[in-house]
Write a protein that holds these residues in place. Structure first.
Motif, PDB file in Angstrom:
ATOM      1  N   PRO B 232       0.813  -1.228   0.000  1.00  0.00           N
ATOM      2  CA  PRO B 232       0.000   0.000   0.000  1.00  0.00           C
ATOM      3  C   PRO B 232       0.842   1.271   0.000  1.00  0.00           C
ATOM      4  N   ARG B 233       1.944   1.247   0.738  1.00  0.00           N
ATOM      5  CA  ARG B 233       2.787   2.453   0.787  1.00  0.00           C
ATOM      6  C   ARG B 233       3.383   2.755  -0.586  1.00  0.00           C
ATOM      7  N   GLN B 234       3.787   1.705  -1.326  1.00  0.00           N
ATOM      8  CA  GLN B 234       4.332   1.921  -2.668  1.00  0.00           C
ATOM      9  C   GLN B 234       3.281   2.562  -3.575  1.00  0.00           C
ATOM     10  N   LEU B 235       2.038   2.024  -3.489  1.00  0.00           N
ATOM     11  CA  LEU B 235       0.951   2.579  -4.306  1.00  0.00           C
ATOM     12  C   LEU B 235       0.691   4.040  -3.942  1.00  0.00           C
ATOM     13  N   LEU B 236       0.708   4.330  -2.644  1.00  0.00           N
ATOM     14  CA  LEU B 236       0.411   5.689  -2.195  1.00  0.00           C
ATOM     15  C   LEU B 236       1.495   6.667  -2.650  1.00  0.00           C
ATOM     16  N   ARG B 237       2.708   6.151  -2.874  1.00  0.00           N
ATOM     17  CA  ARG B 237       3.774   7.023  -3.380  1.00  0.00           C
ATOM     18  C   ARG B 237       3.568   7.324  -4.863  1.00  0.00           C
ATOM     19  N   GLN B 238       3.048   6.306  -5.579  1.00  0.00           N
ATOM     20  CA  GLN B 238       2.989   6.442  -7.032  1.00  0.00           C
ATOM     21  C   GLN B 238       1.742   7.155  -7.532  1.00  0.00           C
ATOM     22  N   ARG B 239       0.615   6.949  -6.840  1.00  0.00           N
ATOM     23  CA  ARG B 239      -0.647   7.441  -7.409  1.00  0.00           C
ATOM     24  C   ARG B 239      -1.321   8.422  -6.464  1.00  0.00           C
ATOM     25  N   PHE B 240      -2.234   9.221  -7.031  1.00  0.00           N
ATOM     26  CA  PHE B 240      -2.975  10.187  -6.227  1.00  0.00           C
ATOM     27  C   PHE B 240      -4.068   9.456  -5.453  1.00  0.00           C
ATOM     28  N   ALA B 241      -4.031   9.586  -4.150  1.00  0.00           N
ATOM     29  CA  ALA B 241      -4.981   8.848  -3.320  1.00  0.00           C
ATOM     30  C   ALA B 241      -5.755   9.807  -2.424  1.00  0.00           C
ATOM     31  N   VAL B 242      -6.973   9.448  -2.115  1.00  0.00           N
ATOM     32  CA  VAL B 242      -7.758  10.249  -1.172  1.00  0.00           C
ATOM     33  C   VAL B 242      -8.261   9.363  -0.041  1.00  0.00           C
ATOM     34  N   GLN B 243      -8.528  10.029   1.070  1.00  0.00           N
ATOM     35  CA  GLN B 243      -9.220   9.363   2.170  1.00  0.00           C
ATOM     36  C   GLN B 243     -10.611   9.962   2.245  1.00  0.00           C
ATOM     37  N   ARG B 244     -11.509   9.296   2.943  1.00  0.00           N
ATOM     38  CA  ARG B 244     -12.848   9.880   3.116  1.00  0.00           C
ATOM     39  C   ARG B 244     -12.797  10.894   4.247  1.00  0.00           C
ATOM     40  N   GLU B 245     -13.311  12.082   3.960  1.00  0.00           N
ATOM     41  CA  GLU B 245     -13.412  13.174   4.931  1.00  0.00           C
ATOM     42  C   GLU B 245     -12.162  13.338   5.801  1.00  0.00           C
ATOM     43  N   PRO B 246     -11.024  13.553   5.137  1.00  0.00           N
ATOM     44  CA  PRO B 246      -9.784  13.680   5.919  1.00  0.00           C
ATOM     45  C   PRO B 246      -9.792  14.920   6.814  1.00  0.00           C
ATOM     46  N   GLU B 247     -10.606  15.925   6.444  1.00  0.00           N
ATOM     47  CA  GLU B 247     -10.601  17.190   7.191  1.00  0.00           C
ATOM     48  C   GLU B 247     -11.124  17.016   8.619  1.00  0.00           C
ATOM     49  N   LEU B 248     -11.769  15.877   8.891  1.00  0.00           N
ATOM     50  CA  LEU B 248     -12.282  15.670  10.247  1.00  0.00           C
ATOM     51  C   LEU B 248     -11.192  15.216  11.208  1.00  0.00           C
ATOM     52  N   GLY B 249     -10.022  14.890  10.653  1.00  0.00           N
ATOM     53  CA  GLY B 249      -8.892  14.543  11.513  1.00  0.00           C
ATOM     54  C   GLY B 249      -8.961  13.153  12.111  1.00  0.00           C
TER      55      GLY B 249
END
Lengths: 402, 258
Positions: B232-249
């Motif tokens: 997963p870390r390799q993928l996260l380095r290579q591609r644009f990824a989002v989390q759901r509602e990251p602004e909520l911390g």
């Protein structure tokens, strides 16, 4: 035990009233057993609207309980003598409301047999834990105060001096119960309509008008059915309290609406839109919310004119309007509206079912029994030291016997 | 001094209450210190389980429900007729409701309606864990948010707190709605909350979660987020990824490649 002997002597009317309430309680109990057997699926709640009538009613009655402070504070801190007879009625109302709150929480639990896990695994970072502490503490304080002051009154002696600090403690404690209840909701990151710092102040304002409005209604009923009069001065003072609190309550609601509507943040607007205009073709709460607005407007109009406020016909109408306006706003819209739309933008209809209504009515009936018995005791004590025997306090509760 | 029956009852009531209060106070003092220790994140966390969902791969298999089916079968998740009573561990929702913040007004045509797999985010700072009054849900050192179905009182405070709708309540008895009961995993009773557990029972045996294994497109990538060389870390380095509602911390451990 605590003068309960006074409650087992009553007229025919008194026993018929209690019997009717008992029937409502038994019906509620039967539906509760049904719910216990089949699960909370027998209610209208769902995966998206996971709290309903029970929690909403709990929230509303925490306010009623907290409102006792509106008679306790003037009477004990400012020595406002006119509240001499109404204070004990307010404290009894608080006790009853807290017990109803506990019952509303209890019937909402999926695994009620495990309720003591809250004490067994105390969790100070959960607001639910603090709610339990503040509610049970408030119940204990008020029970102590009423027992001690009423006993002293019966013995025709001054209450012991140690009770005064207890009474003074009960004042901030009353504020705390509704503040903690507001924090239950206002601290959740994913529910934008609850995520507002004005939640606790708004709860308190709503409490301080709906509770005293109910108390005025009880006083007027007592005056008519038993001849027990708390005094016009007390009623007038209470109605002024209701007026100010209602004005502040409406102000807070408008302040909240301004922030949401002027900022136009879609997620925040959606909740208000759902409640007042309907969302995605779902309008089922809209008439109720506008009825609440209408009742609030009527109440304000009637209360703000001093001569109307003092009118014995208009005042109860205004009090009923305040009570039901708040009942709809806080006891329905606030909780359900917080869940719709859901975090995944789903609009889910929530309609309380027959078992749900019956259980709610059953708890109302338990409250009505408690109020009847408590007020009978209070009046009997007053009767013993005052004039002759007091008649039946046929006290109908609020919406239970509409 | 003569003690009347009333006095006796009052005294015993008060001493009972005082005893209870002391017990509670002691328990709070003891537990809160223990809890702060366990809740504080270790400086160098060696394992933090996480998942990356590749939506492009997921999209290739139209109408696929392999992950949901595998999970439901493994965990005895009931299939209830009433959608309002549904219990979901991993399920799909349309793209635009999951990522409202990615909507730019023009791209909807291509993305609208794409089913996005959803599951518990196993947050770094899980609101459900903060609110639970009985610690029936808690976060493990490896980041998995766990659920004790025997301690849960069914108050549903966690459901109100979860910003992702990832928690389900058993509104009815789930057992009759389970087609084939998997004897290796517990069934639940009515009246408790449940959710995805990242297949902690499989992780303990060195296996990957059943949804990950079941996906025909290998769209679900599972691994240790604390390890910079993990998949997963390799993928996260290579591609644009989002989390759901990251602004909520909340710090979700589930990422989406969009």
């Amino acid at each position: 035990m605590f003068m309960f002997e006074k409650a087992i002597r009553g007229s025919r009317q008194y026993w018929i009233w209690l019997f009717c309430l008992l029937c409502v309680i038994l019906a509620g109990l039967a539906f509760y057993l049904y719910q216990l057997n089949l699960g909370l699926g027998v209610t209208g709640m769902s995966r998206n609207v996971s709290w309903g009538m029970y929690i909403a009613q709990f929230t509303f009655f925490v306010g009623v309980a907290a409102s006792a402070v509106m008679v306790v504070l003037p009477y004990y801190l400012h020595d406002y003598k006119a509240f001499g007879r109404v204070t004990v009625l307010g404290e009894f109302l608080a006790i009853t409301a807290v017990v109803m709150c506990c019952l509303f929480i209890f019937v909402d639990l999926g695994q009620p047999a495990r309720v003591f896990n809250i004490i067994l695994y105390p969790t100070p970072w959960s607001l639910m834990f603090w709610d339990m502490i503040s509610l049970s503490g408030y119940l204990l304080l008020n029970a102590m105060i009423t027992v001690v002051t009423l006993t002293a009154e019966r013995e025709e002696v001054a209450p012991p001096r140690w009770i005064r600090p207890v009474i003074v403690l009960s004042i901030p404690w009353a504020v705390s119960i509704h503040t903690v209840t507001a924090f239950l909701y206002s601290g959740l990151p994913g529910r934008s309509s609850w995520l507002t710092a004005i939640m606790a102040p708004r709860f308190l304002a709503g409490a301080f008008c709906s509770g005293p409005a109910l108390l005025i209604l009880f006083c007027l009923i007592l005056r008519r059915t038993t001849g027990f009069d708390v005094g016009q001065k007390a009623i007038n003072a209470l109605s002024v309290i209701v007026t100010y609190a209602m004005v502040i309550n409406v102000f807070f609601i408008l302040v909240e609406a301004f922030t949401v509507l002027y900022s136009r943040i879609p997620a925040d607007v959606a909740h208000l839109q759902y409640l007042y205009l309907g969302l995605d073709g779902n309008y089922h709460l809209v008439p109720w919310m506008w009825l609440s607005v209408l009742l609030a407007a009527v109440a304000l109009a009637l209360l703000l004119v001093p001569s109307w406020r003092r009118n014995p016909v208009i005042l109860p109408i205004a009090c009923l309007a305040v009570f039901f306006s708040l009942w709809l706003d806080k006891g329905l819209g606030l909780i359900v509206g917080g869940f719709v739309p859901s975090p995944l933008d789903t609009v889910t209809t929530y309609t309380p079912t027959l078992p749900e209504w019956s259980i709610v009515l059953g708890i109302y009936a338990i409250g009505a029994v408690m109020i009847t018995v408590f007020y009978k005791i209070a009046l009997a004590v007053h009767g013993e030291i005052g004039e002759a025997d007091v008649h039946v306090p046929a006290v109908p509760a609020g919406p239970a016997d509409r | 001094m003569k003690i009347t029956r009333k006095d006796f009852l009052r005294l015993s009531g008060l001493s009972f209450l005082a005893g209870g209060a002391m017990e509670a106070a002691r328990a709070i003092a003891g537990r809160s210190s223990a809890a702060t220790e366990s809740q504080s994140t270790p400086v160098a966390q060696s394992v933090r389980w996480g998942m990356v969902v590749d939506l492009r791969r997921c999209q290739k298999e139209k109408g696929c429900t392999a992950c949901t089916d595998a999970c439901d079968a493994a965990h005895n998740v009931p299939r209830l007729a009433d959608p309002q009573h549904q219990v979901n561990w991993i399920w799909t929702q349309p793209y635009e409701t999951v990522f409202p913040f990615i909507q730019n007004g023009y791209a909807e045509q291509s993305d609208a309606g794409i089913p996005v797999p959803l599951l518990c985010n196993h947050c770094a700072s899980p609101p459900c864990v903060h609110v639970c009054p009985t610690q029936a849900t808690w976060k493990r050192a490896d980041g998995i948010v766990m659920m004790d179905w025997h301690r849960c009182i069914g108050c549903r405070y966690c459901m109100a707190a979860c910003p992702y709708g990832s928690r389900s309540f058993n509104w009815v008895d789930p057992r009759p709605a389970i087609a084939h009961i998997n004897p290796d995993f517990p069934t639940r009773s009515k009246g408790v909350v449940e959710k995805c557990n990242f297949c902690e029972e499989r992780l303990a045996n060195g296996l990957k979660p059943s949804c990950v294994d079941a996906c025909p497109q290998k769209a679900l990538v599972f691994g240790n987020l604390a390890d910079p060389n993990s998949e997963p870390r390799q993928l996260l380095r290579q591609r644009f990824a989002v989390q759901r509602e990251p602004e909520l911390g909340t710090g979700p451990s589930v990422y989406y490649l969009v």
